[in-house]
Design a protein around this motif. Structure first.
Motif, PDB file in Angstrom:
ATOM      1  N   PHE A  15      41.418  42.169  40.300  1.00 38.19           N
ATOM      2  CA  PHE A  15      40.510  41.129  40.765  1.00 38.19           C
ATOM      3  C   PHE A  15      40.604  39.893  39.875  1.00 38.19           C
ATOM      4  CE2 PHE A  15      38.208  44.243  43.445  1.00 38.19           C
ATOM      5  CZ  PHE A  15      38.058  43.470  44.582  1.00 38.19           C
ATOM      6  N   VAL A  16      40.772  40.111  38.559  1.00 36.18           N
ATOM      7  CA  VAL A  16      40.970  38.983  37.645  1.00 36.18           C
ATOM      8  C   VAL A  16      42.235  38.216  38.025  1.00 36.18           C
ATOM      9  CG1 VAL A  16      41.461  38.356  35.250  1.00 36.18           C
ATOM     10  CG2 VAL A  16      39.710  40.055  35.744  1.00 36.18           C
ATOM     11  N   VAL A  17      43.310  38.941  38.329  1.00 39.93           N
ATOM     12  CA  VAL A  17      44.574  38.317  38.729  1.00 39.93           C
ATOM     13  C   VAL A  17      44.401  37.500  40.006  1.00 39.93           C
ATOM     14  CG1 VAL A  17      46.882  38.809  39.619  1.00 39.93           C
ATOM     15  CG2 VAL A  17      46.067  39.987  37.578  1.00 39.93           C
ATOM     16  N   VAL A  18      43.714  38.075  40.988  1.00 38.72           N
ATOM     17  CA  VAL A  18      43.513  37.377  42.264  1.00 38.72           C
ATOM     18  C   VAL A  18      42.693  36.109  42.061  1.00 38.72           C
ATOM     19  CG1 VAL A  18      42.404  37.555  44.521  1.00 38.72           C
ATOM     20  CG2 VAL A  18      43.758  39.451  43.664  1.00 38.72           C
ATOM     21  N   VAL A  19      41.659  36.182  41.227  1.00 36.26           N
ATOM     22  CA  VAL A  19      40.815  35.010  40.968  1.00 36.26           C
ATOM     23  C   VAL A  19      41.605  33.929  40.237  1.00 36.26           C
ATOM     24  CG1 VAL A  19      38.817  34.202  39.669  1.00 36.26           C
ATOM     25  CG2 VAL A  19      38.654  36.287  41.010  1.00 36.26           C
ATOM     26  N   ILE A  20      42.406  34.319  39.251  1.00 36.70           N
ATOM     27  CA  ILE A  20      43.211  33.341  38.517  1.00 36.70           C
ATOM     28  C   ILE A  20      44.240  32.683  39.429  1.00 36.70           C
ATOM     29  CG2 ILE A  20      45.010  33.116  36.753  1.00 36.70           C
ATOM     30  CD1 ILE A  20      43.518  35.109  35.066  1.00 36.70           C
ATOM     31  N   GLY A  21      44.927  33.468  40.225  1.00 31.28           N
ATOM     32  CA  GLY A  21      45.991  32.930  41.067  1.00 31.28           C
ATOM     33  C   GLY A  21      45.495  32.133  42.246  1.00 31.28           C
ATOM     34  N   GLY A  22      44.280  32.416  42.705  1.00 34.71           N
ATOM     35  CA  GLY A  22      43.765  31.789  43.907  1.00 34.71           C
ATOM     36  C   GLY A  22      43.751  32.787  45.047  1.00 34.71           C
ATOM     37  N   VAL A  23      42.619  32.929  45.699  1.00 39.81           N
ATOM     38  CA  VAL A  23      42.455  33.947  46.730  1.00 39.81           C
ATOM     39  C   VAL A  23      43.441  33.725  47.869  1.00 39.81           C
ATOM     40  CG1 VAL A  23      40.867  34.934  48.412  1.00 39.81           C
ATOM     41  CG2 VAL A  23      40.032  34.273  46.148  1.00 39.81           C
ATOM     42  N   GLY A  24      44.234  34.746  48.168  1.00 34.45           N
ATOM     43  CA  GLY A  24      45.187  34.670  49.273  1.00 34.45           C
ATOM     44  C   GLY A  24      46.562  34.163  48.894  1.00 34.45           C
ATOM     45  N   SER A  25      46.765  33.774  47.639  1.00 28.70           N
ATOM     46  CA  SER A  25      48.053  33.226  47.223  1.00 28.70           C
ATOM     47  C   SER A  25      48.886  34.297  46.530  1.00 28.70           C
ATOM     48  CB  SER A  25      47.841  32.036  46.267  1.00 28.70           C
ATOM     49  OG  SER A  25      49.064  31.624  45.707  1.00 28.70           O
ATOM     50  N   PHE A  39      38.657  41.154  25.595  1.00 30.56           N
ATOM     51  CA  PHE A  39      38.118  39.800  25.694  1.00 30.56           C
ATOM     52  C   PHE A  39      39.212  38.787  25.999  1.00 30.56           C
ATOM     53  CE2 PHE A  39      37.324  35.764  23.473  1.00 30.56           C
ATOM     54  CZ  PHE A  39      36.185  35.339  24.155  1.00 30.56           C
ATOM     55  N   SER A  40      40.428  39.033  25.514  1.00 28.36           N
ATOM     56  CA  SER A  40      41.513  38.074  25.700  1.00 28.36           C
ATOM     57  C   SER A  40      41.819  37.855  27.181  1.00 28.36           C
ATOM     58  CB  SER A  40      42.769  38.543  24.955  1.00 28.36           C
ATOM     59  OG  SER A  40      43.213  39.791  25.473  1.00 28.36           O
ATOM     60  N   VAL A  41      41.727  38.909  27.977  1.00 29.16           N
ATOM     61  CA  VAL A  41      41.994  38.801  29.416  1.00 29.16           C
ATOM     62  C   VAL A  41      40.984  37.864  30.074  1.00 29.16           C
ATOM     63  CG1 VAL A  41      41.997  40.070  31.585  1.00 29.16           C
ATOM     64  CG2 VAL A  41      43.100  41.044  29.560  1.00 29.16           C
ATOM     65  N   TYR A  42      39.711  38.051  29.763  1.00 28.56           N
ATOM     66  CA  TYR A  42      38.672  37.232  30.382  1.00 28.56           C
ATOM     67  C   TYR A  42      38.654  35.821  29.811  1.00 28.56           C
ATOM     68  CZ  TYR A  42      37.378  41.832  32.001  1.00 28.56           C
ATOM     69  OH  TYR A  42      37.415  43.077  32.567  1.00 28.56           O
ATOM     70  N   ALA A  43      39.138  35.672  28.577  1.00 27.61           N
ATOM     71  CA  ALA A  43      39.272  34.325  28.020  1.00 27.61           C
ATOM     72  C   ALA A  43      40.304  33.525  28.790  1.00 27.61           C
ATOM     73  CB  ALA A  43      39.649  34.419  26.537  1.00 27.61           C
ATOM     74  N   VAL A  44      41.407  34.171  29.154  1.00 26.76           N
ATOM     75  CA  VAL A  44      42.429  33.499  29.973  1.00 26.76           C
ATOM     76  C   VAL A  44      41.849  33.122  31.330  1.00 26.76           C
ATOM     77  CG1 VAL A  44      44.626  33.828  31.163  1.00 26.76           C
ATOM     78  CG2 VAL A  44      44.366  34.598  28.802  1.00 26.76           C
ATOM     79  N   VAL A  56      41.471  29.254  32.776  1.00 25.74           N
ATOM     80  CA  VAL A  56      42.092  28.816  34.028  1.00 25.74           C
ATOM     81  C   VAL A  56      41.043  28.270  34.992  1.00 25.74           C
ATOM     82  CG1 VAL A  56      43.323  29.607  36.086  1.00 25.74           C
ATOM     83  CG2 VAL A  56      44.083  30.346  33.822  1.00 25.74           C
ATOM     84  N   LEU A  57      39.904  28.957  35.100  1.00 25.57           N
ATOM     85  CA  LEU A  57      38.875  28.525  36.047  1.00 25.57           C
ATOM     86  C   LEU A  57      38.191  27.237  35.600  1.00 25.57           C
ATOM     87  CD1 LEU A  57      37.255  31.917  37.105  1.00 25.57           C
ATOM     88  CD2 LEU A  57      38.997  30.572  38.274  1.00 25.57           C
ATOM     89  N   LEU A  58      38.131  27.002  34.286  1.00 24.77           N
ATOM     90  CA  LEU A  58      37.618  25.706  33.819  1.00 24.77           C
ATOM     91  C   LEU A  58      38.565  24.576  34.207  1.00 24.77           C
ATOM     92  CD1 LEU A  58      36.242  26.600  30.274  1.00 24.77           C
ATOM     93  CD2 LEU A  58      34.913  25.815  32.237  1.00 24.77           C
ATOM     94  N   LEU A  85      44.865  28.914  40.430  1.00 28.62           N
ATOM     95  CA  LEU A  85      46.066  28.111  40.230  1.00 28.62           C
ATOM     96  C   LEU A  85      46.653  27.585  41.538  1.00 28.62           C
ATOM     97  CD1 LEU A  85      47.828  30.292  37.494  1.00 28.62           C
ATOM     98  CD2 LEU A  85      46.640  28.119  37.158  1.00 28.62           C
ATOM     99  N   PHE A  86      46.665  28.430  42.584  1.00 28.91           N
ATOM    100  CA  PHE A  86      47.276  28.041  43.857  1.00 28.91           C
ATOM    101  C   PHE A  86      46.311  28.365  45.008  1.00 28.91           C
ATOM    102  CE2 PHE A  86      50.799  28.982  40.994  1.00 28.91           C
ATOM    103  CZ  PHE A  86      51.535  27.808  41.088  1.00 28.91           C
TER     104      PHE A  86
END
Length: 286
Positions: A229-239, A267-272, A276-278, A284-285
């Motif tokens: 879910f973290v990956v999907v949120v970082i990359g952009g939903v559906g991308s 913590f490092s994962v959620y920091a990334v 990205v979300l800031l 991202l896409f």
């Protein structure tokens, strides 16, 4: 940290990220295209690992276990979509969360009834059970390189299917305007069932190829689900492209976090993700 040690950790991070992408790509298809919040997606990762363990013990071949575990995960996914998920497309997301959370409990109990609560090891193929020498004292397991190669090939194949084939065109059109696609004579129910099955198969493949490295244990899909879910949120939903880049970022952050700051590795994962979300609140896409 010397250069070779850094290289080994970078390879570990990329390999872990590519493995996460296999799971997250299925999730981003189901979540981003079909609009289903599937909390049980990690259970398909666990299903792939356990079926690979069971089939490898029966056949004596991990390769045969990998080939056979894919259709099993796909069929289970298609059955769940047909019998349960299909009724929830027009329902509230809360209904989807409740159903798929219930499926997590069902999968976990079924796993305990069938395979028990012990931790199981899966043997690597003899041809891949060796290490590639880097220096006189350092080497890198060949099987991890094979995992990275398989994940990269699957990622390329998935991009080709989604972007270049008629099936991918139907999927993208169905995500944009389901009613219009159905009016043009395309069976949207079958199409979405196949997409759900493909997502389940990708997660099952990830669990199967990771089983010799991570072992097989109860609840192994739960922690993977959170990272996906973290990956999907970082990359952009559906991308799918965003899921690929997000998975690599998370893989590297998790690996180097465990090496450099083990007390704050999670913590490092959620920091990334926060960084990205800031920068891009929709990913991202998006």
């Amino acid at each position: 940290m010397d250069v070779w040690f850094f290289l080994i950790q970078a390879l570990n991070g990329v390999q872990y990220g590519l493995l996460l992408f296999l799971v997250a790509s299925g999730l981003t298809l189901i979540f981003g295209i079909m609009g289903i919040i599937n909390l049980a997606h990690g259970s398909f990762y666990m299903l792939g690992a356990y079926t690979a363990y069971w089939l490898a013990a029966k056949t004596g071949s991990l390769l045969a276990a990998l080939v056979l575990s894919l259709p099993i995960a796909a069929l289970v996914g298609y059955g769940i979509e047909t019998l349960l998920v299909r009724a929830l497309y027009k329902r509230d997301h809360l209904d989807q969360v409740l159903l798929t959370y219930g499926l997590i409990l069902v999968f976990n109990e079924a796993q305990k009834l069938i395979w028990g609560s012990d931790v199981h090891a899966v043997s690597m193929p003899a041809a891949l059970n060796w290490s590639f020498p880097l220096t006189d004292n350092l080497s890198y397991p060949v099987y991890r390189l094979v995992i990275s190669a398989v994940c990269a090939v699957v990622a390329l194949g998935m991009w080709w299917v989604i972007a270049k084939t008629r099936f991918g065109m139907w999927v993208r059109a169905g995500a944009s305007n389901r009613e219009m696609v159905q009016a043009l004579g395309i069976n949207v129910k079958l199409l979405f069932g196949l997409v759900f099955a493909m997502g389940a198969a990708l997660a099952g493949l990830a669990g199967a190829i990771a089983s010799p490295v991570s072992s097989v244990y109860p609840g192994m899909g739960d922690s993977v689900l959170i990272l996906c879910f973290v990956v999907v949120v970082i990359g952009g939903v559906g991308s799918v492209k965003g899921a690929f880049l997000g998975a690599i970022l998370i893989g590297l952050a998790d690996t180097f976090g465990r090496v450099l700051v083990p007390d704050f590795a999670s913590f490092s994962v959620y920091a990334v993700m926060a960084a990205v979300l800031l920068w891009k609140p929709k990913g991202l896409f998006a």
